[in-house]
Motif scaffolding. Structure first.
Motif, PDB file in Angstrom:
ATOM      1  N   ASP A 143       0.805  -1.300  -0.153  1.00  0.00           N
ATOM      2  CA  ASP A 143      -0.305  -0.169   0.291  1.00  0.00           C
ATOM      3  C   ASP A 143       1.077   1.459  -0.038  1.00  0.00           C
ATOM      4  O   ASP A 143       2.260   0.856   0.077  1.00  0.00           O
ATOM      5  CB  ASP A 143      -1.056   0.136   1.996  1.00  0.00           C
ATOM      6  CG  ASP A 143      -0.422  -0.154   1.916  1.00  0.00           C
ATOM      7  OD1 ASP A 143       1.216   0.503   2.330  1.00  0.00           O
ATOM      8  OD2 ASP A 143      -0.835  -0.338   3.596  1.00  0.00           O
ATOM      9  N   THR A 144       0.120   2.532   0.291  1.00  0.00           N
ATOM     10  CA  THR A 144       0.536   3.970   0.365  1.00  0.00           C
ATOM     11  C   THR A 144       2.334   3.512   1.039  1.00  0.00           C
ATOM     12  O   THR A 144       2.979   4.097   1.029  1.00  0.00           O
ATOM     13  CB  THR A 144       0.172   5.255   0.252  1.00  0.00           C
ATOM     14  OG1 THR A 144      -1.406   4.784  -0.393  1.00  0.00           O
ATOM     15  CG2 THR A 144       1.140   5.940   0.069  1.00  0.00           C
ATOM     16  N   CYS A 147       4.820   2.227  -0.385  1.00  0.00           N
ATOM     17  CA  CYS A 147       6.148   2.652  -1.319  1.00  0.00           C
ATOM     18  C   CYS A 147       6.688   3.919  -0.501  1.00  0.00           C
ATOM     19  O   CYS A 147       8.003   4.198  -0.949  1.00  0.00           O
ATOM     20  CB  CYS A 147       4.749   3.326  -1.839  1.00  0.00           C
ATOM     21  SG  CYS A 147       4.058   2.894  -2.894  1.00  0.00           S
ATOM     22  N   LEU A 170       5.625  10.674  -4.461  1.00  0.00           N
ATOM     23  CA  LEU A 170       4.765  10.468  -2.462  1.00  0.00           C
ATOM     24  C   LEU A 170       3.753  11.520  -2.367  1.00  0.00           C
ATOM     25  O   LEU A 170       2.427  11.671  -2.067  1.00  0.00           O
ATOM     26  CB  LEU A 170       5.995   9.955  -2.445  1.00  0.00           C
ATOM     27  CG  LEU A 170       6.437   8.873  -2.410  1.00  0.00           C
ATOM     28  CD1 LEU A 170       7.652   8.484  -1.853  1.00  0.00           C
ATOM     29  CD2 LEU A 170       5.287   7.216  -2.187  1.00  0.00           C
ATOM     30  N   GLN A 173       0.434  11.067  -4.434  1.00  0.00           N
ATOM     31  CA  GLN A 173      -0.624  10.682  -3.856  1.00  0.00           C
ATOM     32  C   GLN A 173      -0.675  10.607  -2.331  1.00  0.00           C
ATOM     33  O   GLN A 173      -2.278  10.538  -1.895  1.00  0.00           O
ATOM     34  CB  GLN A 173       0.254   9.193  -3.746  1.00  0.00           C
ATOM     35  CG  GLN A 173       0.696   8.738  -4.969  1.00  0.00           C
ATOM     36  CD  GLN A 173      -0.590   8.278  -5.566  1.00  0.00           C
ATOM     37  OE1 GLN A 173      -1.987   8.029  -5.305  1.00  0.00           O
ATOM     38  NE2 GLN A 173      -0.803   8.635  -7.100  1.00  0.00           N
ATOM     39  N   GLN A 174      -0.095  11.488  -1.280  1.00  0.00           N
ATOM     40  CA  GLN A 174      -0.376  11.412  -0.042  1.00  0.00           C
ATOM     41  C   GLN A 174      -1.695  12.887  -0.099  1.00  0.00           C
ATOM     42  O   GLN A 174      -1.980  13.370   0.406  1.00  0.00           O
ATOM     43  CB  GLN A 174       0.967  11.583   0.813  1.00  0.00           C
ATOM     44  CG  GLN A 174       1.749  10.652   0.945  1.00  0.00           C
ATOM     45  CD  GLN A 174       3.124  10.764   1.718  1.00  0.00           C
ATOM     46  OE1 GLN A 174       3.721  11.665   1.371  1.00  0.00           O
ATOM     47  NE2 GLN A 174       2.884  10.457   3.148  1.00  0.00           N
ATOM     48  N   ARG A 177      -5.121  11.226  -3.093  1.00  0.00           N
ATOM     49  CA  ARG A 177      -5.370  10.239  -2.641  1.00  0.00           C
ATOM     50  C   ARG A 177      -6.949   9.565  -1.976  1.00  0.00           C
ATOM     51  O   ARG A 177      -6.233   9.915  -0.744  1.00  0.00           O
ATOM     52  CB  ARG A 177      -4.515   9.276  -2.778  1.00  0.00           C
ATOM     53  CG  ARG A 177      -5.116   7.816  -2.408  1.00  0.00           C
ATOM     54  CD  ARG A 177      -4.432   6.244  -3.072  1.00  0.00           C
ATOM     55  NE  ARG A 177      -4.624   4.899  -3.239  1.00  0.00           N
ATOM     56  CZ  ARG A 177      -4.368   3.866  -2.693  1.00  0.00           C
ATOM     57  NH1 ARG A 177      -2.911   3.919  -3.500  1.00  0.00           N
ATOM     58  NH2 ARG A 177      -5.136   2.570  -2.520  1.00  0.00           N
ATOM     59  N   ALA A 267      -1.502   5.784  -8.804  1.00  0.00           N
ATOM     60  CA  ALA A 267      -0.645   5.056  -8.025  1.00  0.00           C
ATOM     61  C   ALA A 267      -0.216   3.537  -8.367  1.00  0.00           C
ATOM     62  O   ALA A 267       1.105   3.233  -7.874  1.00  0.00           O
ATOM     63  CB  ALA A 267      -1.910   4.945  -6.364  1.00  0.00           C
ATOM     64  N   ARG A 271       3.290   1.869  -7.685  1.00  0.00           N
ATOM     65  CA  ARG A 271       3.744   0.972  -6.942  1.00  0.00           C
ATOM     66  C   ARG A 271       4.916  -0.399  -7.604  1.00  0.00           C
ATOM     67  O   ARG A 271       5.817  -1.002  -6.749  1.00  0.00           O
ATOM     68  CB  ARG A 271       2.652   0.048  -6.310  1.00  0.00           C
ATOM     69  CG  ARG A 271       2.700  -1.416  -6.077  1.00  0.00           C
ATOM     70  CD  ARG A 271       2.298  -2.597  -6.908  1.00  0.00           C
ATOM     71  NE  ARG A 271       2.098  -3.738  -6.017  1.00  0.00           N
ATOM     72  CZ  ARG A 271       3.305  -4.400  -6.638  1.00  0.00           C
ATOM     73  NH1 ARG A 271       4.623  -4.121  -6.389  1.00  0.00           N
ATOM     74  NH2 ARG A 271       3.076  -5.241  -5.659  1.00  0.00           N
TER      75      ARG A 271
END
Length: 326
Positions: A143-144, A147, A170, A173-174, A177, A267, A271
């Motif tokens: 998952d994140t 990552c 990153l 995504q933080q 997402r 995302a 990954r």
């Protein structure tokens, strides 16, 4: 699927004595994949796949076996675990947990046609719906948070441009997402080489050992990035449309999912770029391990970032909403 643990035919034959599967005829290491040691196993009574678990925690192995049994009971074509003479599915081999599963018919397709793309879209939706009733506590291991941790390990090995790209993605995504999308057990690795076809019909879904609870849309993005991408990283619009339309007929998309689609494609690309970078710079020793090119997913990530500002168009697909990018 790979071979990290060396296994001789003599070792396998002795281990098989605890199974009612006849005697060993052939043992062949499987080179594809990255997580466990896998072998094609042929005995006098049939054809099987032997998996030795390399990274999955021993106490988590039963959850994956139970998941496959749960899905198979609901019509999803999963490998069926084989019990030994003591009615145990999981036993020790070379000091590690191991399992034998049925070898499913069919073959993988490196260049799937539109009908096959539609078939895997529908099958993935069926998998998501069937897994909703699974009660095992499976955490998604990639998952994140994973990552972020892996990025810290590999960033010192990257050039300036790649390190900057990694940090920026990153952050995206933080920040963007969503945390309110439909969730459930996902396959998380439904690449073309993990799907078998008999003609245009899906005859097998393989390698559930990355499965875990996460956004259903993330699973779809992983699949689309592999099945519907050109060698240059661009989206193949026809394959994309066929796969997403078939999925939507089984599980209609929410408005929140349509809005999240560009970020989720990024995302999924991140990954696999990270996992391939990790395998390149911090490899595990093993035989028959295929080294997958990280640049392929760097290219996909750059392409998804370039289209990230594109509008998400709603189209009719059998009366349901269809995700697509222009």
């Amino acid at each position: 699927m790979s071979v990290f643990t060396q296994l001789s035919a003599e070792q396998a034959a002795a281990w098989l004595e605890d199974y009612a599967l006849g005697t060993l005829e052939t043992l062949e290491g499987i080179a594809e994949g990255v997580q466990n040691s896998n072998f094609f196993l042929t005995t006098t009574l049939g054809h099987y796949v032997l998996t030795i678990f390399e990274q999955v925690a021993r106490d988590e192995v039963p959850l994956y076996i139970q998941l496959m049994a749960h899905l198979a009971a609901r019509g999803i074509p999963c490998p069926e675990p084989v019990a030994n003479r003591h009615n145990a599915f999981i036993t020790d081999l070379c000091g590690k947990p191991a399992v034998i599963v049925s070898r499913l018919p069919g073959r993988s397709e490196s260049s799937p046609n539109l009908a096959q793309c539609a078939a895997i879209g529908a099958m993935l939706a069926d998998l998501h719906r069937s897994a909703q009733s699974y009660r095992g506590a499976l955490a998604h291991q990639r998952d994140t948070a994973w990552c972020i941790g892996v990025a810290a390990q590999i960033e010192p090995h990257l050039n300036t441009d790649d390190a900057a790209l990694l940090r920026d993605e990153l952050r995206h995504q933080q920040q963007f997402r969503p945390d309110d999308l439909p969730r459930g057990v996902i396959h998380a690795d439904l690449f073309r080489d993990n799907v078998l076809f008999a003609g245009d019909r899906v005859s097998g879904l393989l390698d559930f050992y990355f499965a875990g609870v996460d956004d259903l849309l993330f699973d779809l993005a992983v699949t689309v990035n592999d099945w519907c991408t050109t060698p240059a990283g661009a989206r193949d619009s026809e394959r994309n449309r066929a796969l997403l339309a078939a999925y939507a007929t089984r599980r209609p998309f929410l408005d929140s999912e349509r809005l999240a689609w560009p970020t989720m494609l990024r995302a999924a690309a991140l990954r696999f770029w990270l996992s391939r970078l990790h395998d390149l710079h911090l490899p595990r020793p093993g035989d028959l391990v295929v080294q997958r090119d990280p640049d392929a997913y760097r290219t996909i990530l750059l392409a998804r970032r370039a289209t990230g500002a594109s509008q998400v168009v709603t189209c009719a697909a059998g009366g349901q909403s269809l995700l697509t990018l222009p």
